[in-house]
Design a protein around this motif. Structure first.
Motif, PDB file in Angstrom:
ATOM      1  N   GLY A   1     -13.561 -46.021 -63.100  1.00  0.00           N
ATOM      2  CA  GLY A   1     -12.499 -46.925 -63.728  1.00  0.00           C
ATOM      3  C   GLY A   1     -11.832 -47.809 -62.535  1.00  0.00           C
ATOM      4  O   GLY A   1     -11.818 -49.055 -62.862  1.00  0.00           O
ATOM      5  N   LEU A   2     -11.328 -47.581 -61.515  1.00  0.00           N
ATOM      6  CA  LEU A   2     -11.285 -48.343 -60.197  1.00  0.00           C
ATOM      7  C   LEU A   2     -11.941 -49.279 -60.068  1.00  0.00           C
ATOM      8  O   LEU A   2     -11.779 -50.536 -59.784  1.00  0.00           O
ATOM      9  CB  LEU A   2     -10.571 -47.413 -59.180  1.00  0.00           C
ATOM     10  CG  LEU A   2      -9.554 -48.009 -58.325  1.00  0.00           C
ATOM     11  CD1 LEU A   2      -8.258 -48.584 -59.199  1.00  0.00           C
ATOM     12  CD2 LEU A   2      -9.056 -47.385 -57.350  1.00  0.00           C
ATOM     13  N   ALA A   3     -13.351 -48.907 -59.992  1.00  0.00           N
ATOM     14  CA  ALA A   3     -14.282 -49.942 -59.258  1.00  0.00           C
ATOM     15  C   ALA A   3     -14.585 -50.892 -60.336  1.00  0.00           C
ATOM     16  O   ALA A   3     -14.767 -52.013 -60.083  1.00  0.00           O
ATOM     17  CB  ALA A   3     -15.605 -48.857 -59.306  1.00  0.00           C
ATOM     18  N   GLY A   4     -14.304 -50.243 -61.703  1.00  0.00           N
ATOM     19  CA  GLY A   4     -14.497 -51.563 -62.958  1.00  0.00           C
ATOM     20  C   GLY A   4     -13.507 -52.505 -62.689  1.00  0.00           C
ATOM     21  O   GLY A   4     -13.926 -53.654 -63.126  1.00  0.00           O
ATOM     22  N   ILE A   5     -12.107 -51.987 -62.544  1.00  0.00           N
ATOM     23  CA  ILE A   5     -11.287 -53.012 -62.340  1.00  0.00           C
ATOM     24  C   ILE A   5     -11.458 -54.348 -61.412  1.00  0.00           C
ATOM     25  O   ILE A   5     -11.496 -55.180 -61.382  1.00  0.00           O
ATOM     26  CB  ILE A   5      -9.801 -52.275 -61.971  1.00  0.00           C
ATOM     27  CG1 ILE A   5      -9.422 -51.605 -63.358  1.00  0.00           C
ATOM     28  CG2 ILE A   5      -8.687 -53.305 -61.598  1.00  0.00           C
ATOM     29  CD1 ILE A   5      -8.284 -50.666 -63.169  1.00  0.00           C
ATOM     30  N   PHE A   6     -11.753 -53.567 -60.200  1.00  0.00           N
ATOM     31  CA  PHE A   6     -12.188 -54.612 -59.074  1.00  0.00           C
ATOM     32  C   PHE A   6     -13.343 -55.388 -59.258  1.00  0.00           C
ATOM     33  O   PHE A   6     -13.394 -56.493 -59.013  1.00  0.00           O
ATOM     34  CB  PHE A   6     -12.392 -53.701 -57.778  1.00  0.00           C
ATOM     35  CG  PHE A   6     -11.054 -52.985 -57.309  1.00  0.00           C
ATOM     36  CD1 PHE A   6     -10.060 -54.025 -56.853  1.00  0.00           C
ATOM     37  CD2 PHE A   6     -10.751 -51.834 -57.062  1.00  0.00           C
ATOM     38  CE1 PHE A   6      -8.800 -53.501 -56.390  1.00  0.00           C
ATOM     39  CE2 PHE A   6      -9.652 -51.453 -56.455  1.00  0.00           C
ATOM     40  CZ  PHE A   6      -8.651 -52.089 -56.155  1.00  0.00           C
ATOM     41  N   LEU A   7     -14.497 -54.796 -60.104  1.00  0.00           N
ATOM     42  CA  LEU A   7     -15.521 -55.615 -60.228  1.00  0.00           C
ATOM     43  C   LEU A   7     -15.144 -56.589 -61.037  1.00  0.00           C
ATOM     44  O   LEU A   7     -15.842 -57.862 -61.072  1.00  0.00           O
ATOM     45  CB  LEU A   7     -16.646 -54.641 -60.811  1.00  0.00           C
ATOM     46  CG  LEU A   7     -17.829 -55.447 -61.458  1.00  0.00           C
ATOM     47  CD1 LEU A   7     -18.612 -56.188 -59.946  1.00  0.00           C
ATOM     48  CD2 LEU A   7     -18.992 -54.317 -61.845  1.00  0.00           C
TER      49      LEU A   7
ATOM     50  N   ALA B   1     -13.919 -53.902 -66.957  1.00  0.00           N
ATOM     51  CA  ALA B   1     -13.197 -52.784 -66.702  1.00  0.00           C
ATOM     52  C   ALA B   1     -12.985 -51.659 -67.639  1.00  0.00           C
ATOM     53  O   ALA B   1     -13.110 -50.526 -67.379  1.00  0.00           O
ATOM     54  CB  ALA B   1     -11.656 -53.411 -66.329  1.00  0.00           C
ATOM     55  N   ALA B   2     -13.083 -52.133 -68.993  1.00  0.00           N
ATOM     56  CA  ALA B   2     -13.248 -50.896 -70.012  1.00  0.00           C
ATOM     57  C   ALA B   2     -14.171 -50.287 -69.922  1.00  0.00           C
ATOM     58  O   ALA B   2     -14.332 -49.001 -70.247  1.00  0.00           O
ATOM     59  CB  ALA B   2     -12.657 -51.543 -71.395  1.00  0.00           C
ATOM     60  N   LEU B   3     -15.433 -51.094 -69.928  1.00  0.00           N
ATOM     61  CA  LEU B   3     -16.583 -50.454 -69.984  1.00  0.00           C
ATOM     62  C   LEU B   3     -16.878 -49.038 -68.625  1.00  0.00           C
ATOM     63  O   LEU B   3     -17.144 -48.008 -68.951  1.00  0.00           O
ATOM     64  CB  LEU B   3     -17.834 -51.351 -69.718  1.00  0.00           C
ATOM     65  CG  LEU B   3     -19.184 -50.899 -69.549  1.00  0.00           C
ATOM     66  CD1 LEU B   3     -19.715 -50.099 -70.898  1.00  0.00           C
ATOM     67  CD2 LEU B   3     -20.438 -51.990 -69.292  1.00  0.00           C
ATOM     68  N   PHE B   4     -16.403 -49.506 -67.436  1.00  0.00           N
ATOM     69  CA  PHE B   4     -16.437 -48.506 -66.417  1.00  0.00           C
ATOM     70  C   PHE B   4     -15.462 -47.418 -66.653  1.00  0.00           C
ATOM     71  O   PHE B   4     -15.820 -46.362 -66.104  1.00  0.00           O
ATOM     72  CB  PHE B   4     -15.963 -49.239 -65.032  1.00  0.00           C
ATOM     73  CG  PHE B   4     -17.426 -49.907 -64.475  1.00  0.00           C
ATOM     74  CD1 PHE B   4     -17.777 -49.419 -63.343  1.00  0.00           C
ATOM     75  CD2 PHE B   4     -17.955 -51.244 -65.065  1.00  0.00           C
ATOM     76  CE1 PHE B   4     -18.905 -50.065 -62.736  1.00  0.00           C
ATOM     77  CE2 PHE B   4     -18.944 -51.524 -64.462  1.00  0.00           C
ATOM     78  CZ  PHE B   4     -19.621 -51.212 -63.156  1.00  0.00           C
ATOM     79  N   ALA B   5     -14.616 -47.705 -67.366  1.00  0.00           N
ATOM     80  CA  ALA B   5     -13.654 -46.628 -67.635  1.00  0.00           C
ATOM     81  C   ALA B   5     -13.999 -45.552 -68.868  1.00  0.00           C
ATOM     82  O   ALA B   5     -13.213 -44.833 -69.100  1.00  0.00           O
ATOM     83  CB  ALA B   5     -12.178 -47.210 -67.898  1.00  0.00           C
ATOM     84  N   GLY B   6     -14.866 -46.186 -69.664  1.00  0.00           N
ATOM     85  CA  GLY B   6     -15.548 -45.241 -70.751  1.00  0.00           C
ATOM     86  C   GLY B   6     -14.500 -45.648 -71.869  1.00  0.00           C
ATOM     87  O   GLY B   6     -14.278 -44.682 -72.688  1.00  0.00           O
ATOM     88  N   GLU B   7     -13.847 -46.596 -71.828  1.00  0.00           N
ATOM     89  CA  GLU B   7     -12.787 -46.969 -73.090  1.00  0.00           C
ATOM     90  C   GLU B   7     -13.602 -47.862 -73.993  1.00  0.00           C
ATOM     91  O   GLU B   7     -14.545 -48.532 -73.795  1.00  0.00           O
ATOM     92  CB  GLU B   7     -11.818 -47.708 -72.435  1.00  0.00           C
ATOM     93  CG  GLU B   7     -10.888 -46.861 -71.421  1.00  0.00           C
ATOM     94  CD  GLU B   7      -9.635 -46.190 -72.155  1.00  0.00           C
ATOM     95  OE1 GLU B   7      -9.305 -46.632 -73.144  1.00  0.00           O
ATOM     96  OE2 GLU B   7      -9.624 -44.961 -71.906  1.00  0.00           O
ATOM     97  N   PRO B   8     -13.112 -47.714 -75.487  1.00  0.00           N
ATOM     98  CA  PRO B   8     -13.582 -48.462 -76.478  1.00  0.00           C
ATOM     99  C   PRO B   8     -13.499 -49.982 -76.373  1.00  0.00           C
ATOM    100  O   PRO B   8     -12.423 -50.378 -75.972  1.00  0.00           O
ATOM    101  CB  PRO B   8     -12.982 -48.032 -77.669  1.00  0.00           C
ATOM    102  CG  PRO B   8     -11.526 -47.657 -77.088  1.00  0.00           C
ATOM    103  CD  PRO B   8     -11.828 -46.858 -75.687  1.00  0.00           C
TER     104      PRO B   8
END
Length: 484
Positions: free
Chosen positions: A2-8, A34-41
């Motif tokens: 999730g943190l990697a998705g935010i930074f990306l 960011a949502a994709l990396f966190a597995g969020e809808p």
């Protein structure tokens, strides 16, 4: 992950926006990464989280963007800004070229004129003064930035700049929050900035450096540059492409008439914030149809809106014959407000999605765990987010959306005055936002016809270093003596 998705997502937003891509596309795309990396809808975060937060920003601040842009365009087309610039030129002359440019910029922006409108008017003035004084043209952007984008944007009490308005609904404050500390911060920024500019001028003269060869139409070319437009609209409240629209009058007003609308902005803002609104019966705001709020949530914004509206009425009345096409001028100003407010709202939507990610709790804990107390945490959070987004208003709103409630709880627990937090947050947002990818920096360099390698270091000194010194002073004084 999730943190990697935010930074990306954030990295792509910064990189592609610097290359001229529209934030209107990049912000939701970065949020979805960011949502994709966190597995969020994904769709729920786009239509509910992202758009809900962006719409909230528009509902709160679009009136300020609208009236501010129209007022700036009226000041421009009536010749009032040009009169003020000419007055400073005549009174101070080439021998005090630096001071003339700085004071002219400070006067018009503190009175409510968008800094982007000021850029396009002040650049030709600065070019003429610097050429006459044989000061290197590379110092023009720093002089203009000091007058338009530092203390009148974030520190001087009562400034109608959008950055000074954003904390008001979060903290229940007015544009005059912590006036004593604001004046001290302004004096530090102005004093340090002028010291640096004089030092740079003396050093250039000692080295035999002259004005150089300069494109006299750089400000015209900048207004028509689509890349400059994309970068500028995330950092300010005026679309540069509208600067050349509308219709200028054939004559210019006298200095008293030119200054009158600016005086009206300051005086009416002060009276509305401290005298009129507190005495009004606003209990109706508690009704559900008005959101169940109190005057503290909207009073600061209302005061600025009334001040700008009153100033526009005075300006039109005094310059009726100097506005050959009032409709065209108002249309240009209104159009100039749309893209900037939607771009900043998109950045705010991105921030809302990031704040909704489970991994953001790590960031929240890190920010709140920084030593030095809530003021240091608040200053760092607004600094960092303004630097990453390249937008003081966007970074400030993201920080306060995510952490504003927490800081208010800390204030209630520790007895910290919200007015002090207001001033620290605004000054903090106005420091590292001036990194190379900032839209105002890019626009200013284009308007002046200079490059980053020539002029950016001096912008850093007057726009970042001076503001950081002022920020530290406010935090130290506020911690020791409270808000004043």
């Amino acid at each position: 992950m999730g943190l990697a998705g935010i930074f990306l997502g954030l990295g792509l937003l910064i990189w592609l926006s610097y290359r001229g891509w529209s934030v209107l596309v990049l912000a939701p795309a970065a949020a979805l990464i960011a949502a994709l990396f966190a597995g969020e809808p994904l769709l729920a975060h786009w239509t509910q989280t992202f758009m809900g937060s962006a719409a909230g920003f528009l509902a709160q601040f679009f009136p300020l963007f609208l009236l501010g842009a129209v007022f700036g365009k009226l000041m421009d087309d009536s010749g009032s800004v040009q009169t003020i610039a000419r007055f400073m030129t005549e009174k101070l002359g080439p021998k005090r070229a630096m001071l003339a440019v700085v004071l002219a910029g400070a006067l018009v922006t503190y009175g409510g004129v968008s800094l982007f409108v000021a850029f396009f008017v002040l650049a030709p003035m600065a070019q003429a003064l610097f050429r006459a004084a044989n000061i290197p043209a590379r110092l023009m952007p720093a002089a203009i930035a000091l007058g338009t984008s530092t203390f009148t944007m974030s520190a001087l009490p009562g400034t109608p700049a959008i950055q000074n308005a954003i904390p008001m609904p979060f903290f229940g404050t007015t544009a005059f929050a912590a006036p004593g500390l604001g004046v001290i911060a302004s004096a530090i920024m102005l004093g340090f900035g002028m010291w640096w500019l004089r030092r740079a001028e003396a050093k250039a003269r000692a080295a035999g450096e002259s004005f150089g060869i300069q494109n006299a139409d750089a400000h015209v070319d900048a207004a028509e540059d689509p890349v400059v437009r994309e970068r500028a609209t995330t950092a300010g409240s005026f679309d540069p492409s509208e600067v050349q629209q509308g219709q200028h009058g054939s004559s210019q007003p006298g200095i008293v008439v030119a200054l009158m609308p600016l005086v009206v902005v300051v005086v009416v803002n002060l009276l509305m914030a401290l005298v009129v609104l507190p005495r009004m019966d606003t209990d109706y705001l508690a009704e559900a149809r008005f959101g169940g709020i109190g005057l503290a949530n909207v009073g600061g914004v209302w005061a600025v809106l009334v001040a700008l509206a009153a100033a526009m009425a005075v300006l039109v009345a005094l310059n009726w014959k100097r506005l050959p096409s009032l409709r065209a001028t108002v249309d240009a100003g209104a159009n100039a407000s749309v893209l900037p407010v939607v771009c900043v709202a998109s950045l705010v939507g991105f921030g809302a999605v990031v704040a909704a990610m489970p991994a953001f709790e790590i960031v929240r804990e890190w920010v709140l765990g920084i030593g030095g107390g809530p003021l240091v945490s608040l200053a760092l959070s607004t600094n960092i987010l303004a630097a990453l987004t390249g937008s003081a208003s966007g970074g400030l709103t993201i920080a306060l959306d995510a952490l504003g409630g927490t800081f208010m709880e800390l204030a209630a627990t520790t007895g910290l005055d919200p007015a002090l937090m207001h001033r620290v947050a605004v000054i903090g947002a106005g420091t590292l936002d001036s990194l190379p990818h900032n839209g105002a920096v890019v626009t200013l360099l284009a308007v002046c016809g200079t490059k980053h390698r020539e002029s950016y270091f001096d912008i850093v000194m007057v726009g970042i270093v001076g503001a950081l010194i002022a920020l530290i002073a406010v935090i130290v004084l506020g911690t020791a003596f409270g808000s004043f």
